[in-house]
Write a protein that holds these residues in place. Structure first.
Motif, short mmCIF file in Angstrom:
data_model
loop_
_atom_site.label_atom_id
_atom_site.label_comp_id
_atom_site.label_asym_id
_atom_site.label_seq_id
_atom_site.Cartn_x
_atom_site.Cartn_y
_atom_site.Cartn_z
N GLY A 86 0.80 -1.22 0.00
CA GLY A 86 0.00 0.00 0.00
C GLY A 86 0.83 1.27 0.00
O GLY A 86 0.28 2.37 0.07
N LEU A 87 2.14 1.15 -0.08
CA LEU A 87 3.03 2.31 -0.09
C LEU A 87 3.15 2.87 -1.50
O LEU A 87 3.07 2.14 -2.48
CB LEU A 87 4.40 1.93 0.45
N PRO A 88 3.37 4.18 -1.61
CA PRO A 88 3.49 4.78 -2.95
C PRO A 88 4.76 4.33 -3.66
O PRO A 88 5.78 4.04 -3.03
CB PRO A 88 3.53 6.28 -2.66
N ILE A 89 4.67 4.26 -4.99
CA ILE A 89 5.82 3.95 -5.85
C ILE A 89 6.17 5.22 -6.61
O ILE A 89 5.31 5.81 -7.27
CB ILE A 89 5.50 2.82 -6.84
N THR A 90 7.41 5.63 -6.53
CA THR A 90 7.82 6.88 -7.16
C THR A 90 8.41 6.64 -8.53
O THR A 90 8.85 5.53 -8.87
CB THR A 90 8.85 7.61 -6.28
N ASN A 91 8.43 7.70 -9.35
CA ASN A 91 9.10 7.70 -10.66
C ASN A 91 8.64 6.57 -11.57
O ASN A 91 9.44 5.92 -12.25
CB ASN A 91 10.62 7.65 -10.48
N VAL A 92 7.34 6.31 -11.56
CA VAL A 92 6.78 5.33 -12.49
C VAL A 92 6.69 5.97 -13.88
O VAL A 92 6.23 7.10 -14.04
CB VAL A 92 5.38 4.87 -12.02
N THR A 93 7.14 5.26 -14.89
CA THR A 93 7.08 5.76 -16.27
C THR A 93 5.69 5.50 -16.84
O THR A 93 5.20 4.37 -16.82
CB THR A 93 8.14 5.07 -17.15
N ILE A 94 5.06 6.55 -17.33
CA ILE A 94 3.68 6.47 -17.85
C ILE A 94 3.72 6.85 -19.32
O ILE A 94 4.03 7.99 -19.67
CB ILE A 94 2.75 7.40 -17.07
N THR A 95 3.39 5.89 -20.18
CA THR A 95 3.40 6.14 -21.62
C THR A 95 1.95 6.17 -22.12
O THR A 95 1.21 5.20 -21.97
CB THR A 95 4.18 5.05 -22.37
N VAL A 96 1.57 7.29 -22.68
CA VAL A 96 0.21 7.50 -23.17
C VAL A 96 0.23 7.54 -24.70
O VAL A 96 0.94 8.36 -25.29
CB VAL A 96 -0.37 8.82 -22.62
N THR A 97 -0.55 6.66 -25.31
CA THR A 97 -0.58 6.59 -26.78
C THR A 97 -1.99 6.89 -27.29
O THR A 97 -2.96 6.24 -26.89
CB THR A 97 -0.16 5.19 -27.28
N ASP A 98 -2.10 7.92 -28.10
CA ASP A 98 -3.35 8.24 -28.78
C ASP A 98 -3.53 7.24 -29.91
O ASP A 98 -2.75 7.24 -30.89
CB ASP A 98 -3.31 9.66 -29.32
N LEU A 99 -4.53 6.36 -29.82
CA LEU A 99 -4.66 5.26 -30.77
C LEU A 99 -5.06 5.72 -32.16
O LEU A 99 -4.88 4.98 -33.13
CB LEU A 99 -5.65 4.23 -30.23
N SER A 100 -5.61 6.93 -32.27
CA SER A 100 -5.98 7.41 -33.60
C SER A 100 -4.77 7.98 -34.34
O SER A 100 -4.59 7.75 -35.54
CB SER A 100 -7.08 8.48 -33.50
N SER A 101 -3.93 8.73 -33.64
CA SER A 101 -2.76 9.33 -34.27
C SER A 101 -1.50 8.51 -34.08
O SER A 101 -0.48 8.77 -34.74
CB SER A 101 -2.53 10.73 -33.69
N LYS A 102 -1.54 7.53 -33.15
CA LYS A 102 -0.39 6.68 -32.81
C LYS A 102 0.75 7.49 -32.18
O LYS A 102 1.87 7.01 -32.10
CB LYS A 102 0.14 5.94 -34.05
N VAL A 103 0.45 8.68 -31.70
CA VAL A 103 1.46 9.51 -31.04
C VAL A 103 1.53 9.14 -29.57
O VAL A 103 0.51 9.07 -28.88
CB VAL A 103 1.13 11.00 -31.20
#
Length: 659
Positions: free
Chosen positions: A454-471
């Motif tokens: 239940g402890l926080p995890i720091t510096n997690v990498t979050i990759t967000v991909t727009d599926l229409s533009s693939k960006v």
């Protein structure tokens, strides 16, 4: 003889005057007691005998207060003919014309109101602008909106304020009902309208299937002696807020009563408690709207210190469960007129009605959004949702994106109106419309945490991909584990979150189908990667005494494939186990074949063979001991008969890990 006839005429005139005076006196008494329905008929009879301006003024006022729009216009025209010097007569005539959709004539009346009055030029110009705006809307109605009467709930009475509750809706109505608390012969009528008092009703419904049940009285427990209306629920629907009315005599009004509103609330259907800020001798509070968690209550009041007639206020519940100080919702939403009937869509979008803005007449429906605690971006709902009459209590039941235009959004729901095609005083209407997005950007936010601790995890990498533009765009959670990712409306996203020594988290997210803004907040938990820890694959089945994988098992194996694709650095061993029955050598061979069958399936889905091995354990590692004098049940044998995987190694060379 002429003198005798003259005496008869004089006597007749005196009798007629006395009759008229008696009717006016009685009508005035009814008017003072707020019984406008009966006062109107008495004033009309008196006017037949004595056609005076004061009686005309009272007739016009009664028509106005009882929303008899056509009669209001007709009598106001007579008032203008009888007294064309009083600017207020042009104001009430213009209001009546506007309520009847006669905007060109109304504009002329408002012009004369400004011309003949002192200091009212701005108000006159404002009203004329409303006429121009309304004409433009009616001449060019938006084609993306549809409105139709909800016939199943429409009656000759007032029916309004549809609100979602459990398997149906509640609404307010003054239709006749079976009273259980008083004798049927003593049913009270509301002198203002001549109809019963408002009560809250419940109806089961599935709008998607257009299925509606028979309305029943919501609760004798909540419904009071006078008006009870305007129910609002928190998201859990274990707390209800509603409005009750009372007639009171205040020190200022003396024997003349005033109608005041109060809010009551009930938690878990216990006895209703009065709202902390009810103050019936000073002002009204009503029209409750509550946030999803039940900790903020919006309400309407005519208390002094506001911006106009009635304003929207709010207060927050403290940690002690008590309501804190109330605050005015501010000039971004309140005007010099009346703001009424707030409803919430999520916690950051409000619909409300107002007669203090340029509109179509009466109460018009508007939408506002909240940004950093401030209500702003007020947008009027267009015709045909708004009309020349009163429009209010709009609720949204469904929201969806518009594929061809990402800046637009489609709404579906209900609102209430007393427009001319209604069957009664007020009716409930269904609507759909397309309008601009509530906001140009969403923020998907929360905290990343270790699922086990239940402890926080720091510096997690979050990759967000727009599926229409693939960006793709990359973000990181901060040193507290908090993250905030901006997303565009009407988009489909893939969001992958990764951290060394944790299994990655991936989810699909559609910002075009979010009815509530706070649904964009989510705390995410991550499973730590522990080497050689066995993780059971549920619902893995084989044909009896065979290694063939059944169709029912493929969904779970696809999940394993997904885990390995999301975590390309892990090397996995797939282990198959049998129960303790049968020959050990046979079980060992069978389990090896089953393990290999799973490996072949996973490799066939694109996972490199170097990343997964299969091993059959037969009955050598039971979870439940079934030998040595211990007998196992079928359930215990099923526990032993399992398929598991475990991470045996984590590669640091990511280029090699994908080969």
């Amino acid at each position: 003889m002429k003198r005798f006839l003259g005496m008869l005429t004089l006597v007749g005139f005196i009798c007629s005057a006395e009759l008229s005076y008696g009717q006016v006196e009685k009508a005035d008494q009814e008017f003072e007691q707020l019984s406008y329905f009966s006062a109107l008929e008495l004033y009309k009879k008196a006017f037949e005998q004595t056609k005076t301006v004061p009686i005309l003024q009272k007739i016009v006022e009664c028509c106005k207060r009882t929303n008899r729009y056509k009669e209001w216009e007709s009598w106001a025209a007579k008032l203008i003919a009888a007294d064309n010097k009083n600017p207020d007569n042009y104001l009430t005539y213009g209001d009546a014309l506007m309520r009847n959709g006669k905007y060109t004539d109304a504009k002329q009346a408002y012009y004369l109101y400004g011309r003949y009055s002192n200091g009212k030029l701005f108000e006159s110009q404002f009203l004329q602008a409303s006429c121009d705006s309304a004409l433009n809307q009616m001449n060019s109605p938006i084609t993306t909106a549809t409105v139709k009467t909800l016939d199943v709930l429409s009656t000759p009475y007032s029916d309004w304020g549809l609100t979602k509750y459990r398997n149906g809706f509640v609404f307010s109505s003054d239709r006749p009902w079976e009273q259980k608390t008083i004798d049927k012969n003593e049913k009270k009528l509301y002198g203002w309208t001549g109809r019963p008092f408002l009560k809250i009703f419940y109806v089961e419904s599935d709008p998607e299937k257009n299925s509606w049940g028979t309305p029943t009285l919501f609760s004798d427990f909540f419904n009071g002696e006078y008006h009870t209306a305007g129910a609002a629920f928190n998201e859990r629907q274990n707390t209800v807020f509603f409005t009750r009315t009372r007639f009171v005599n205040t020190p200022e009004t003396g024997t003349k009563p005033v109608l005041r509103l109060e809010i009551f609330m009930s938690e878990a259907w216990k006895e209703a408690k009065p709202f902390k800020y009810n103050s019936i001798l000073k002002y009204s509070v009503g029209d409750p709207a509550v946030t999803s968690d039940g900790t903020r209550l919006y309400f309407v009041s005519d208390m002094q210190g506001g911006y106009g007639g009635t304003d929207i206020y709010y207060c927050d519940m403290g940690a002690d469960g008590e309501w804190g100080p109330f605050k005015n919702a501010g000039p971004g939403i309140n005007t010099k007129g009346d703001e009424r009937f707030p409803t919430l869509m999520g916690d950051n979008v409000m619909f409300f009605s107002s007669n203090g803005r340029i509109g179509m007449g009466g109460l018009d429906i508007y939408r506002a959004t909240q940004e950093k605690g401030e209500w702003k971006n007020v947008l009027r709902m267009d015709y045909p949702i708004n009309s020349p009459q009163d429009d209010f209590s709009l609720v949204v039941t469904k929201i969806s994106g518009v594929p061809e235009n990402a800046d637009k959004i489609k709404l579906e729901g209900f609102f209430s109106s007393d427009r001319f095609d209604s069957k009664g005083a007020d009716d409930i209407y269904q609507f759909t419309c397309v309008m601009p997005q509530f906001q140009k950007e969403y923020y998907y936010k929360g905290r990343t945490m270790n699922k086990e601790t239940g402890l926080p995890i720091t510096n997690v990498t979050i990759t967000v991909t727009d599926l229409s533009s693939k960006v793709s765009t990359t973000f990181k959670s901060n040193d507290k584990g908090d993250y905030e990712v901006p997303l565009k409306p009407n988009r489909q996203y893939e969001i992958v979150m990764k951290k060394n020594n944790y299994f990655a988290s991936k989810q699909m997210f559609n910002t075009g189908d979010k009815l509530r803004m706070d649904m964009l907040q989510s705390d995410l938990t991550f499973d730590p990667i522990v080497l050689d820890r066995s993780i059971r694959l549920n619902n893995i089945y084989y044909d009896f005494n065979k290694s063939t994988i059944t169709a029912e098992s493929q969904a779970e194996l696809d999940n394993l494939v997904g885990v390995m694709k999301e975590n390309p650095e892990i090397i996995v061993e797939l282990g198959a186990h049998t129960d303790s029955r049968g020959d050990a050598a046979v079980n060992l061979a069978l389990s090896q074949k089953r393990a290999q069958a799973v490996v072949d399936y996973v490799v066939g889905k694109g996972i490199p063979a170097t990343r997964i091995t299969g091993k059959g354990y037969g009955k050598t590692k039971p979870l439940v001991m079934c030998e040595g004098g211990n007998e196992c049940s079928e359930a215990e044998h099923a526990l032993n008969r399992r398929t598991e995987f475990k991470v045996t190694r984590v590669r640091t060379d990511m280029a090699a890990a994908t080969k």
